[in-house]
Scaffold this motif. Structure first.
Motif, PDB file in Angstrom:
ATOM      1  N   ALA A 188       0.746  -1.230  -0.071  1.00  0.00           N
ATOM      2  CA  ALA A 188      -0.130   0.311   0.035  1.00  0.00           C
ATOM      3  C   ALA A 188       0.861   1.262  -0.045  1.00  0.00           C
ATOM      4  N   ALA A 189       2.186   1.259   0.500  1.00  0.00           N
ATOM      5  CA  ALA A 189       3.006   2.247   0.652  1.00  0.00           C
ATOM      6  C   ALA A 189       3.790   2.420  -0.776  1.00  0.00           C
ATOM      7  N   ARG A 190       3.670   1.401  -1.675  1.00  0.00           N
ATOM      8  CA  ARG A 190       4.479   1.479  -2.675  1.00  0.00           C
ATOM      9  C   ARG A 190       4.474   2.619  -3.412  1.00  0.00           C
ATOM     10  N   ARG A 195       7.899   6.023   0.721  1.00  0.00           N
ATOM     11  CA  ARG A 195       7.904   4.973   1.130  1.00  0.00           C
ATOM     12  C   ARG A 195       9.090   4.099   2.198  1.00  0.00           C
ATOM     13  N   SER A 196      10.004   4.905   2.103  1.00  0.00           N
ATOM     14  CA  SER A 196      11.340   4.501   2.878  1.00  0.00           C
ATOM     15  C   SER A 196      10.842   4.582   4.251  1.00  0.00           C
ATOM     16  N   HIS A 320      -2.414   4.711   9.766  1.00  0.00           N
ATOM     17  CA  HIS A 320      -3.786   4.129   9.733  1.00  0.00           C
ATOM     18  C   HIS A 320      -4.467   4.039   8.405  1.00  0.00           C
ATOM     19  N   ALA A 321      -4.141   5.093   7.694  1.00  0.00           N
ATOM     20  CA  ALA A 321      -4.715   4.983   6.227  1.00  0.00           C
ATOM     21  C   ALA A 321      -4.041   4.092   5.340  1.00  0.00           C
ATOM     22  N   LEU A 322      -2.777   3.400   5.667  1.00  0.00           N
ATOM     23  CA  LEU A 322      -2.128   2.531   4.971  1.00  0.00           C
ATOM     24  C   LEU A 322      -2.706   1.374   5.187  1.00  0.00           C
ATOM     25  N   GLN A 323      -2.945   1.028   6.620  1.00  0.00           N
ATOM     26  CA  GLN A 323      -3.596  -0.057   6.884  1.00  0.00           C
ATOM     27  C   GLN A 323      -5.230  -0.216   6.506  1.00  0.00           C
ATOM     28  N   GLY A 324      -5.984   1.002   6.230  1.00  0.00           N
ATOM     29  CA  GLY A 324      -7.073   0.819   5.738  1.00  0.00           C
ATOM     30  C   GLY A 324      -6.980   0.556   4.194  1.00  0.00           C
ATOM     31  N   LEU A 395      11.757  -7.708   1.288  1.00  0.00           N
ATOM     32  CA  LEU A 395      12.460  -6.268   0.893  1.00  0.00           C
ATOM     33  C   LEU A 395      13.891  -6.681   0.681  1.00  0.00           C
ATOM     34  N   GLY A 396      14.549  -7.871   0.810  1.00  0.00           N
ATOM     35  CA  GLY A 396      15.609  -8.429   0.318  1.00  0.00           C
ATOM     36  C   GLY A 396      15.927  -8.401  -1.288  1.00  0.00           C
TER      37      GLY A 396
END
Length: 396
Positions: A188-190, A195-196, A320-324, A395-396
């Motif tokens: 979702a953060a992509r 996003r870092s 919270h928005a990312l989780q939603g 993430l590797g």
């Protein structure tokens, strides 16, 4: 000729009501005021006898202060002392419960007349307000610290008071996101240019204040390291109506003003100072973000869009928005706390078989035994540990 009294033996005089008073100086209080101890007698001889006993107490180091001192009066003396010793955040956590619950419940009680029932009444009032055992226990610890300080000052607090049982603490419902949940949040953060921020949180377990207070000079791309030595925090003004008086902080408190009440402050313990390996995936996202990050005079890695310190509230709302967006949430029906990112790191490290010393070194905890505290963790061990977590989070 009037014979001078021996220095330190006190003085005796008769009041207008006919009672005889013996008085002696017994040093100074912790706040700097002169400590004056008195005794009362119906006759000159009785006052002198009691004064001799009091002088003996003073010389032996056992001095009983005024029996009329109330819990509130002592709190008013003790809290300013603690304010000069503790960090603003630590003082707030101490003073809030004392003023709101202790003083309001048993503030009128004399220290000499306190009972275990009075201690329980504070917990009962908090329970009635719906507070959990963990909060009640923290309040009682603060109360006990205050009463022990009163005893050290010479107040006759009944020993049985400190034998009152501590409230049972409530089990914590904190838990880590599962690997599928963490992967969903990362996905979702992509599309976020920063996003870092969430890569670092989920991979390293850095605290929210440490992330928001991270500066570019603490990110060493050549040495492949991130140094944690500051955290972002609001500091209280001495006088909100006159901000020119500065901020309410203890002496030698290391802080750097960033914007208004926002400051960079040092970690609360030596364990908070630590170095993280900068893994390639995080280095890549940080390099990319540096090209787009808002300019700011303080070198903050993740400022807000205006180049000012990012608010912890705005940061929480984004979490919270990312989780939603990812369709994940805590089993209790709430969103995961930002701090539960640390649970993700700790749990994944444990699942990867990483030793306890390396885990505590990475997370900045101080829970190892004294002997282990003299040990160090080499950079290679920490890098290997985080590489295992990165592989789990893809993430590797």
């Amino acid at each position: 000729m009037v014979k001078r009294r021996e220095y330190g033996s006190g003085s005796v005089y008769q009041r207008r009501d006919g009672k005889w008073i013996g008085a002696i100086d017994a040093g100074f209080t912790a706040s700097g005021g002169r400590r004056r101890v008195t005794v009362t007698g119906r006759t000159d001889a009785e006052a002198r006898r009691r004064l001799r006993d009091k002088v003996a107490e003073v010389k032996s180091g056992i001095v009983v202060m005024s029996p009329n001192t109330t819990v509130k009066a002592w709190a008013d003396t003790w809290l300013p002392i603690k304010e000069a010793e503790l960090s603003p955040k630590g003082y707030k956590a101490l003073a809030g419960p004392v003023r709101k619950w202790v003083v309001s419940t048993i503030g009128s009680k004399r220290l000499t007349q306190l009972t275990p029932a009075d201690i329980r009444s504070v917990e009962a009032k908090q329970r009635e307000a719906g507070l959990k055992g963990t909060t009640c226990a923290a309040t009682q610890r603060a109360l006990f610290n205050m009463l022990r300080a009163a005893i050290a000052e010479g107040h006759a607090v009944p020993t049985r008071v400190l034998m009152a049982k501590m409230p049972k603490t409530s089990p914590s419902d904190r838990k880590p996101l599962s690997i599928p949940e963490a992967l969903a949040v990362i996905a979702a953060a992509r599309d976020l240019p920063h996003r870092s921020r969430w890569h670092v949180a989920l991979l390293t377990g850095m605290r929210q204040g440490e992330c928001l207070g991270l500066t570019w000079d603490a990110v060493d791309f050549d040495a492949e390291e991130i140094v944690v030595e500051w955290q972002l925090q609001r500091l209280p003004y001495r006088d909100k109506r006159d901000r020119s008086k500065g901020f309410r902080v203890p002496a030698e408190y290391d802080s750097v003003q960033v914007h208004k009440s926002w400051h960079l402050v040092r970690p609360k313990s030596k364990a908070g100072f630590r170095v993280y390996p900068l893994l390639p995936v995080v280095a890549a996202s940080l390099r990319e973000w540096r090209e787009h990050a808002p300019d700011n005079p303080h070198g903050l890695v993740w400022p807000n869009t205006l180049g000012r310190p990012a608010s912890n509230i705005d940061d929480l709302e984004e979490w919270h928005a990312l989780q939603g967006a990812a369709g994940v949430g805590h089993p209790a029906g709430r969103y995961y706390h930002v701090h539960e990112c640390r649970n993700v790191t700790a749990t994944r490290l444990r699942e990867a078989g990483v030793d306890g010393l390396t885990i505590t070194s990475l997370l900045g905890h101080t829970s190892l035994s004294t002997s282990e505290g003299y040990m160090t963790v080499d950079a290679a061990s920490k890098r290997a540990a985080l590489e295992k977590v990165a592989a789990m989070l893809e993430l590797g």
